[in-house]
Design an enzyme around this catalytic site. Structure first.
Site, PDB file in Angstrom:
ATOM      1  N   GLU A 266      55.622 -24.919 -60.371  1.00 22.19           N
ATOM      2  CA  GLU A 266      56.095 -26.130 -61.070  1.00 22.19           C
ATOM      3  C   GLU A 266      57.560 -26.013 -61.466  1.00 22.19           C
ATOM      4  OE1 GLU A 266      53.710 -27.500 -64.354  1.00 22.19           O
ATOM      5  OE2 GLU A 266      52.188 -28.316 -63.018  1.00 22.19           O
ATOM      6  N   HIS A 287      40.838  -8.178 -45.748  1.00 24.83           N
ATOM      7  CA  HIS A 287      39.874  -8.549 -44.712  1.00 24.83           C
ATOM      8  C   HIS A 287      39.828 -10.058 -44.522  1.00 24.83           C
ATOM      9  CE1 HIS A 287      38.322  -4.386 -44.681  1.00 24.83           C
ATOM     10  NE2 HIS A 287      38.790  -4.415 -45.915  1.00 24.83           N
ATOM     11  N   LYS A 388      49.444 -38.617 -61.053  1.00 19.53           N
ATOM     12  CA  LYS A 388      48.817 -39.233 -62.234  1.00 19.53           C
ATOM     13  C   LYS A 388      48.914 -40.761 -62.144  1.00 19.53           C
ATOM     14  CE  LYS A 388      49.498 -35.468 -65.563  1.00 19.53           C
ATOM     15  NZ  LYS A 388      50.213 -34.990 -66.740  1.00 19.53           N
TER      16      LYS A 388
HETATM   17  O1  PA5 Z   1      53.762 -26.869 -67.351  1.00 14.33           O
HETATM   18  C1  PA5 Z   1      53.541 -28.032 -67.648  1.00 14.33           C
HETATM   19  O2  PA5 Z   1      54.315 -28.689 -68.388  1.00 14.33           O
HETATM   20  C2  PA5 Z   1      52.305 -28.740 -67.133  1.00 14.33           C
HETATM   21  O3  PA5 Z   1      51.563 -27.911 -66.312  1.00 14.33           O
HETATM   22  C3  PA5 Z   1      51.434 -29.210 -68.312  1.00 14.33           C
HETATM   23  O4  PA5 Z   1      51.152 -28.100 -69.122  1.00 14.33           O
HETATM   24  C4  PA5 Z   1      50.117 -29.852 -67.841  1.00 14.33           C
HETATM   25  O5  PA5 Z   1      50.375 -30.948 -66.996  1.00 14.33           O
HETATM   26  C5  PA5 Z   1      49.303 -30.326 -69.054  1.00 14.33           C
HETATM   27  O6  PA5 Z   1      50.070 -31.175 -69.853  1.00 14.33           O
HETATM   28  P1  PA5 Z   1      49.662 -31.514 -71.333  1.00 14.33           P
HETATM   29  O7  PA5 Z   1      49.812 -30.293 -72.171  1.00 14.33           O
HETATM   30  O8  PA5 Z   1      50.606 -32.589 -71.734  1.00 14.33           O
HETATM   31  O9  PA5 Z   1      48.232 -31.983 -71.314  1.00 14.33           O
END
Ligand code: PA5
Length: 397
Positions: A266, A287, A388
């Site tokens: 990310e 394997h 989303k």
């Molecule tokens: O690293 C990040 O910002 C994302 O992976 C969020 O943690 C994830 O989408 C969950 O978001 P939230 O804490 O708003 O539910």
């Protein structure tokens, strides 16, 4: 003890000019990093918050059968991976922590609901935004279960909310219902939120928080190595190594790799850039994916995370099984290297709170530096929003 080796099985693949160019960018990268308003995770967590977490954990342990943590992504993986690495494989006697909210599987949620039906459980819903679909659905289903069991006043004792200090639906609910709550600070994003109540509360149930916290900040000494790791990966990427395989040889360390995949995936995967993170567990995956890594398309480099010592002695013909496991790991690294795969290595003496917390900090620093080396913003994740929106359109249309 932690030892880093980004040279022995790497150097012959490194374009030294490129490497030197990126090393020379260090001041620029550090300046961008220090000017970011999203590095709250480098600042010392407030002692009053730590006390509140400890007291809340004490209360949960003394009044409930288990804690159900609801969260996903950065609101889940940090404590989940840490906890998994510390537990026994069998006869684990630690306080039960169940992680939910990472799936829309009705089978999972139905079976979880059934499991919890006669349990005295506490919920900790964790979402910085308060808008995450998986978290909200799971929270509603499990809160409904609590509502069927308890009146409003008692229900309050079973819910803890960890979210933004003022924004979002969860904060509104806290204000309306008076639930116990914790804050994920504005200047800390999800995957960088390990040193916040989002992860420290679930961990406080079973582990010495002070040791985790001091281990984490002790990771600050790794700035230079974190930069070196980021540079080495970037140079390898430029030479066509677009995939990084995190390789571990202890099954429960595979969750560390899951955390790493989210952290780097990310952070870097933007603007058509980034290294695609994958993971393998030895010796199992020798394997399955071993063949590809050894002789397939050479777009891979690896980072091995090796554990030197074990408390579990098993004799095999006069040799300690853990030593054999490490010999296999070293041999695989050499074989892959000879086959054209650069291998970076991180060794820890043991899987301890201190070492793992150290490494969390090291990798978070390095991921952030890497973002700047790729000339992208490390702390956002606009691509996650795209799916989303698509889901919202499909469900509403
Ligand atoms: O690293 C990040 O910002 C994302 O992976 C969020 O943690 C994830 O989408 C969950 O978001 P939230 O804490 O708003 O539910």
């Amino acid at each position: 003890m932690i030892r880093f080796d980004f040279k022995t099985y790497v150097n012959s693949f490194i374009d030294q000019n490129e490497y030197n160019k990126l090393i020379a960018r260090k001041d620029e990268v550090l300046e961008k990093f220090h000017n970011s308003d999203m590095i709250g995770w480098t600042e010392r967590i407030d002692e009053s918050i730590v006390e509140d977490i400890k007291n809340t954990a004490y209360n949960i342990k003394n009044n409930f059968d288990c804690l159900v943590v609801i969260g996903i992504g950065g609101s889940f993986l940090g404590s989940y991976a840490f906890d998994k690495m510390m537990r026994r494989y069998f006869n684990d006697d630690k306080f039960e922590v169940i992680y939910a909210g990472t799936t829309l599987s009705s089978k999972y949620l139905d079976e979880l609901t059934y499991y919890l039906k006669n349990k005295n459980f506490c919920l900790n819903v964790i979402s910085k935004s308060g808008t995450t679909m998986e978290t909200n659905i799971t929270y509603k289903v499990l809160k409904d279960l609590l509502k069927r069991k308890y009146e409003k006043e008692e229900l309050k004792n079973h819910i803890i909310v960890t979210t933004d200090k003022e924004k979002g639906k969860l904060r509104e609910e806290v204000n309306e219902e008076g639930y116990k709550s914790f804050i994920i600070p504005d200047n800390i994003g999800g995957r960088y939120s390990f040193m916040t109540p989002a992860h420290l509360l679930p961990l406080a149930l079973n582990y010495d928080l002070d040791e985790i916290i001091s281990g984490y900040y002790h990771g600050k000494r790794f700035v230079d190595l974190a930069y070196e790791y980021a540079v080495t990966r970037n140079v390898l990427f430029k030479s066509g190594k677009a995939i990084e395989n995190y390789s571990v040889y202890e099954e429960n360390m595979s969750y560390f790799s899951e955390w790493l995949k989210q952290l780097f995936g990310e952070t870097e995967g933007k603007d058509n850039k980034g290294i695609f993170p994958v993971s393998t567990v030895g010796t199992r995956d020798l394997h399955s994916l071993g063949q590809f890594i050894q002789e397939g398309n050479h777009i891979i480099f690896e980072t091995f995370i090796k554990v030197l010592e074990s408390n579990n002695y098993i004799d095999y013909n006069g040799k300690d099984l853990h030593t054999i496991n490490n010999i296999v790991e070293d041999s695989v690294m050499r074989a892959h290297y000879k086959g054209g795969v650069p291998c970076l290595e991180i060794e820890i003496d043991e899987v301890s709170l201190e070492n793992i917390a150290n490494l969390y900090y090291f990798f978070m620093l390095s991921a952030a530096f890497s973002g700047y080396l790729f000339d992208i913003e490390p702390f956002n994740q606009p691509g996650v929003e795209v799916y989303k929106q698509e889901v919202r359109d499909s469900l509403n249309g």
